[in-house]
Design a protein around this motif. Structure first.
Motif, PDB file in Angstrom:
ATOM      1  N   UNK A  37       0.851  -1.184   0.000  1.00 21.28           N
ATOM      2  CA  UNK A  37       0.000   0.000   0.000  1.00 21.28           C
ATOM      3  C   UNK A  37       0.887   1.235   0.000  1.00 21.28           C
ATOM      4  N   UNK A  38       0.789   2.025  -1.048  1.00 26.82           N
ATOM      5  CA  UNK A  38       1.563   3.254  -1.129  1.00 26.82           C
ATOM      6  C   UNK A  38       0.858   4.231  -2.052  1.00 26.82           C
ATOM      7  N   UNK A  39       1.237   5.481  -1.981  1.00 29.86           N
ATOM      8  CA  UNK A  39       0.636   6.521  -2.805  1.00 29.86           C
ATOM      9  C   UNK A  39       1.345   6.568  -4.157  1.00 29.86           C
ATOM     10  N   UNK A  40       0.844   5.806  -5.123  1.00 28.11           N
ATOM     11  CA  UNK A  40       1.459   5.743  -6.443  1.00 28.11           C
ATOM     12  C   UNK A  40       1.410   7.094  -7.142  1.00 28.11           C
ATOM     13  N   UNK A  41       0.291   7.753  -7.093  1.00 32.18           N
ATOM     14  CA  UNK A  41       0.153   9.048  -7.750  1.00 32.18           C
ATOM     15  C   UNK A  41       0.783  10.091  -6.841  1.00 32.18           C
ATOM     16  N   UNK A  42       2.073  10.318  -7.073  1.00 34.82           N
ATOM     17  CA  UNK A  42       2.906  11.119  -6.180  1.00 34.82           C
ATOM     18  C   UNK A  42       3.084  12.568  -6.617  1.00 34.82           C
ATOM     19  N   UNK A  43       2.360  12.989  -7.632  1.00 31.10           N
ATOM     20  CA  UNK A  43       2.477  14.364  -8.103  1.00 31.10           C
ATOM     21  C   UNK A  43       3.611  14.586  -9.097  1.00 31.10           C
TER      22      UNK A  43
END
Length: 149
Positions: A37-43
């Motif tokens: 689980x991680x924030x793939x869409x990181x900007x």
């Protein structure tokens, strides 16, 4: 691997369908398959050049490329991923070669730094990347910085 059609696109050139395919593949592999689980869409997608490899209209390989100074002081490649259906076919090696060529065409030949999953050290070593000796844990997965000069 033959049979892959390669495209190199800036973020604002991606169609909604292409962006959906990219995010789906990244989620399928990095989140579901690797149980991470991680924030793939990181900007950072808007700052990247995107390398898309498709066969018969389906996205099977993807990476994003960055100019020096965006992710690392050097140019970099990230989110390197292949679909399970093409693993073992050479698609991953073709993808890394395409990403390196993309960086060179866009910003000139230069050093490239990656944050690689540690288990893939020998894979990236085949493309001239060397471990810099800076291991770290990212989202619960062992990584290391690798540099290609």
């Amino acid at each position: 691997m033959s049979g892959i059609e390669w495209r190199f696109m800036a973020f604002d050139e991606l169609t909604a369908a292409q962006l959906y395919a990219v995010l789906r593949l990244r989620s399928e592999v990095f989140v579901v398959e690797q149980a991470c689980l991680f924030q793939d869409m990181d900007g950072a997608d808007a700052q990247a050049l995107h390398v898309l490899g498709s066969t018969q209209g389906a996205l099977v390989a993807y990476a994003r490329c960055f100019a020096a100074g965006v992710k690392f002081p050097e140019a970099s490649i990230g989110r390197i991923v292949t679909a399970p259906s093409v693993r073992g076919s050479g698609a991953g090696h073709a993808l890394v070669e395409q990403a390196i060529a993309c960086l060179s065409r866009q910003w000139g030949a230069q050093a490239i730094r990656i944050g690689a999953q540690a288990r893939l050290e020998s894979f990236y070593g085949q493309h001239g990347f060397e471990n810099t000796g800076r291991p770290y844990l990212e989202d619960g997965i062992a990584h290391l910085e690798m540099l290609r000069v």
